[in-house]
Design a protein around this motif. Structure first.
Motif, mmCIF file in Angstrom:
data_model
loop_
_atom_site.group_PDB
_atom_site.id
_atom_site.type_symbol
_atom_site.label_atom_id
_atom_site.label_comp_id
_atom_site.label_asym_id
_atom_site.label_seq_id
_atom_site.Cartn_x
_atom_site.Cartn_y
_atom_site.Cartn_z
ATOM 1 N N ALA A 196 -0.101 -8.849 5.907
ATOM 2 C CA ALA A 196 -1.141 -8.281 6.774
ATOM 3 C C ALA A 196 -0.701 -6.985 7.457
ATOM 4 O O ALA A 196 -1.114 -6.696 8.580
ATOM 5 C CB ALA A 196 -1.571 -9.306 7.824
ATOM 6 N N ILE A 197 0.112 -6.185 6.768
ATOM 7 C CA ILE A 197 0.531 -4.888 7.309
ATOM 8 C C ILE A 197 -0.554 -3.870 7.002
ATOM 9 O O ILE A 197 -0.931 -3.693 5.840
ATOM 10 C CB ILE A 197 1.867 -4.439 6.691
ATOM 11 N N PRO A 198 -1.097 -3.169 8.002
ATOM 12 C CA PRO A 198 -2.151 -2.169 7.753
ATOM 13 C C PRO A 198 -1.694 -1.118 6.744
ATOM 14 O O PRO A 198 -0.546 -0.656 6.788
ATOM 15 C CB PRO A 198 -2.397 -1.555 9.138
ATOM 16 N N THR A 199 -2.600 -0.724 5.873
ATOM 17 C CA THR A 199 -2.231 0.219 4.816
ATOM 18 C C THR A 199 -1.791 1.575 5.363
ATOM 19 O O THR A 199 -0.941 2.236 4.769
ATOM 20 C CB THR A 199 -3.412 0.419 3.847
ATOM 21 N N LEU A 200 -2.350 2.004 6.492
ATOM 22 C CA LEU A 200 -1.953 3.288 7.072
ATOM 23 C C LEU A 200 -0.483 3.272 7.448
ATOM 24 O O LEU A 200 0.255 4.228 7.169
ATOM 25 C CB LEU A 200 -2.809 3.612 8.292
ATOM 26 N N TYR A 201 -0.052 2.202 8.089
ATOM 27 C CA TYR A 201 1.340 2.119 8.536
ATOM 28 C C TYR A 201 2.306 2.093 7.350
ATOM 29 O O TYR A 201 3.326 2.806 7.349
ATOM 30 C CB TYR A 201 1.555 0.879 9.402
ATOM 31 N N SER A 202 1.995 1.280 6.358
ATOM 32 C CA SER A 202 2.889 1.213 5.204
ATOM 33 C C SER A 202 2.842 2.526 4.418
ATOM 34 O O SER A 202 3.858 2.973 3.873
ATOM 35 C CB SER A 202 2.524 0.030 4.303
ATOM 36 N N GLY A 203 1.666 3.181 4.380
ATOM 37 C CA GLY A 203 1.565 4.471 3.711
ATOM 38 C C GLY A 203 2.430 5.528 4.370
ATOM 39 O O GLY A 203 3.105 6.311 3.692
ATOM 40 N N LEU A 204 2.419 5.560 5.694
ATOM 41 C CA LEU A 204 3.266 6.506 6.422
ATOM 42 C C LEU A 204 4.748 6.218 6.191
ATOM 43 O O LEU A 204 5.563 7.145 6.063
ATOM 44 C CB LEU A 204 2.944 6.450 7.922
ATOM 45 N N ALA A 205 5.099 4.932 6.115
ATOM 46 C CA ALA A 205 6.487 4.569 5.859
ATOM 47 C C ALA A 205 6.928 5.041 4.475
ATOM 48 O O ALA A 205 8.049 5.541 4.303
ATOM 49 C CB ALA A 205 6.663 3.056 5.977
ATOM 50 N N ILE A 206 6.043 4.919 3.494
ATOM 51 C CA ILE A 206 6.360 5.384 2.131
ATOM 52 C C ILE A 206 6.589 6.888 2.130
ATOM 53 O O ILE A 206 7.526 7.394 1.497
ATOM 54 C CB ILE A 206 5.226 5.020 1.155
ATOM 55 N N ILE A 207 5.739 7.618 2.851
ATOM 56 C CA ILE A 207 5.869 9.077 2.915
ATOM 57 C C ILE A 207 7.219 9.476 3.490
ATOM 58 O O ILE A 207 7.916 10.355 2.956
ATOM 59 C CB ILE A 207 4.737 9.687 3.755
ATOM 60 N N VAL A 208 7.602 8.835 4.596
ATOM 61 C CA VAL A 208 8.870 9.178 5.253
ATOM 62 C C VAL A 208 10.040 8.912 4.312
ATOM 63 O O VAL A 208 10.928 9.758 4.137
ATOM 64 C CB VAL A 208 9.028 8.383 6.565
ATOM 65 N N MET A 209 10.050 7.738 3.699
ATOM 66 C CA MET A 209 11.166 7.389 2.812
ATOM 67 C C MET A 209 11.199 8.291 1.583
ATOM 68 O O MET A 209 12.269 8.755 1.170
ATOM 69 C CB MET A 209 11.055 5.925 2.400
ATOM 70 N N ALA A 210 10.032 8.566 1.012
ATOM 71 C CA ALA A 210 9.983 9.429 -0.165
ATOM 72 C C ALA A 210 10.430 10.848 0.178
ATOM 73 O O ALA A 210 11.179 11.476 -0.589
ATOM 74 C CB ALA A 210 8.570 9.443 -0.748
ATOM 75 N N ALA A 211 9.985 11.354 1.332
ATOM 76 C CA ALA A 211 10.349 12.717 1.734
ATOM 77 C C ALA A 211 11.854 12.864 1.905
ATOM 78 O O ALA A 211 12.447 13.872 1.515
ATOM 79 C CB ALA A 211 9.631 13.086 3.028
ATOM 80 N N LEU A 212 12.488 11.844 2.482
ATOM 81 C CA LEU A 212 13.939 11.896 2.697
ATOM 82 C C LEU A 212 14.698 11.963 1.375
ATOM 83 O O LEU A 212 15.783 12.545 1.302
ATOM 84 C CB LEU A 212 14.394 10.666 3.491
#
Length: 486
Positions: A196-212
């Motif tokens: 039940a993790i909101p898609t916005l939050y997990s999407g932002l987490a993916i962006i941060v990890m991918a960018a790094l």
């Protein structure tokens, strides 16, 4: 209007049954495409190069593994052969290895697994051929690093700049932007459904990890891949081995079932035979990507060991084997040993895999598959960036402004994809991948004389007991390579 055009193109490329992608959330863009043109082209290509190269994947099967020895050292110009293998596997190994195999069994029965193995074996020759070209016609970008892929060998080897540009545009659209969006959607869906993790939050987490990771370019992606791919691959194989060991007495009967079903020797064999062949071939082709033109980008980025283009052919041929014959087989064993094959029809692909593992290890099976999907999909997101970046040099955009614009678009698509409903985008992505594959298959078959000549150069030197090294002029090739590389 656009939807109509996309549907028409996809119907030619992939055939009827294409729209069923939309029924299985979390399944990648190529998991269920079922059509004649590309399947016929890819099967022909695999058989063509198996014959032209003298069955290299069979004759040199064990040598293929030995090429990886001492391949972990990168140079200032290129990543190591091991890093190139892991980078290509990052893109190959995705939700299809977990969900796509389940779909093949759902639609084609256990016999589909046999044909999946067969198409992987001939696809190894295609992967060998395109990776040799990727390495042979590579160039140096503005940072002095190696870049290459179909656009480069089409332009330099065939002299068809317009066709090279067409391939690059399809690749930018597919691997550079859309494929990462759908993989991000896979991750956020899995996390939302399981925890039940909101898609916005997990999407932002993916962006941060991918960018790094991608900020380090191909080298950063390769370093991530050489850590993530062995971890996730070995982990999944170990789980499959445990499942197999727990059901070891059932393995002989399962293998006999796979073979007999593959040739329609069981009840209702006539219809089952056609379904097994079609779905097994389809699954193998789409899983290992041999012939699509994606893997040569990773092959081109490597500093070969030994210093001969053919060495990367062996490396990426190993990637086809590992992806399909090893990882896809792990999923097949998990499902078939669970004894729920007969209830598979109509089930979503990933749901069948989760249910099968739950039969073996209880409720933690669902959690494990959810975690595996997230990791497999994320590695694909990162590797997709590398393939798109490799083509920036084609448009003289391999500079800071060009990379910044590309990276911003890539990250923006990840965020959008993490929250979007993607059936239409999947269709567009399939069109891009299909057109890429058609262009690449035509190109590598056209360049058969070069592939055969440079392969024979390697084979001959090795037979003489020499360390195979290549320099310009050792054999006749089409077009010309960039100066100061060979």
């Amino acid at each position: 209007m656009i939807d109509t055009i996309v549907a028409a193109v996809n119907n030619v490329l992939w055939g009827e049954g294409f729209a069923v992608n939309a029924d299985l959330p979390g399944l990648g863009p190529t998991e269920l495409a079922t059509g004649p043109l590309l399947i016929y082209m890819l099967v022909f290509c695999g058989i063509w190069f198996t014959v032209k190269l003298g069955g290299v994947q069979f004759k040199h099967f064990f040598y293929m593994f030995s090429v990886m020895k001492g391949s972990t050292r990168s140079t200032k110009e290129g990543i190591s052969s091991f890093q190139a293998l892991c980078t290509s596997l990052s893109a190959r190994v995705g939700t299809g290895n977990l969900a796509g195999v389940a779909v093949a069994i759902s639609l084609g029965g256990a016999g589909a697994i046999f044909w999946m193995w067969m198409i992987a074996l001939i696809g190894m020759a295609t992967g060998f051929a395109e990776s040799v070209l990727g390495q042979l016609y590579k160039v140096r970008d503005d940072n002095g690093e190696f870049r290459g892929g179909p656009a480069y060998y089409i332009k330099q080897g065939l002299g068809k700049t317009w066709l090279a540009v067409a391939f690059s545009l399809c690749l930018f659209f597919g691997y550079g932007f859309v494929f990462s969006a759908v993989q991000a959607n896979t991750i956020t869906d899995a996390l939302e459904n399981a925890y039940a993790i909101p898609t916005l939050y997990s999407g932002l987490a993916i962006i941060v990890m991918a960018a790094l990771i991608v900020v380090g370019g191909l080298r950063g992606i390769a370093r991530f891949a050489e850590l993530a791919v062995p971890f996730m691959g070995v982990g999944y194989i170990l789980v499959a081995l445990v499942v197999t060991a727990l059901n070891i007495t059932e393995v002989p009967a399962m293998l006999a079932h796979i073979v007999s079903a593959a040739f329609g020797l069981e009840e209702a064999g006539a219809g089952a035979l056609g379904a097994a062949i079609k779905n097994g071939i389809q699954r193998g082709l789409y899983s290992n990507e041999a012939g699509s033109g994606s893997v040569p980008h990773a092959a081109a980025g490597a500093a070969p060991n030994p210093n001969h283009p053919v060495s990367q052919g062996y490396v990426q041929m190993l990637g086809v084997f590992f992806d399909t014959v090893i990882l896809c087989t792990c999923t097949a064993f998990i499902i078939l040993l669970a004894g729920i094959e007969n209830s598979a029809e109509g089930m979503g692909g990933i749901g069948l895999t989760q249910d099968a593992l739950t039969v073996h290890i209880g409720g933690s099976g669902t959690d494990f598959i959810s975690a595996a999907i997230c990791l497999f999909a994320f590695t694909s997101v990162v590797a997709n960036y590398a393939y798109g970046e490799s083509n920036l040099h084609m448009f003289k955009l391999d500079n800071k402004p060009g990379r910044l614009i590309y990276t911003a678009g890539y990250l923006g698509m990840i965020l959008w994809g993490s929250m979007a409903a993607l059936p239409t985008v999947w269709a567009m992505a399939d069109m891009a991948l299909g057109l890429m594959s058609v262009i690449n298959i035509i190109a590598i078959v056209w360049m058969t004389p070069t592939i055969v000549a440079i392969s024979k150069d390697y084979f001959t030197k090795r037979q003489r007991g020499e360390r195979p090294e290549y320099k310009t002029g050792d054999c006749n090739i089409q077009g010309s390579t960039e100066k100061n590389i060979w």
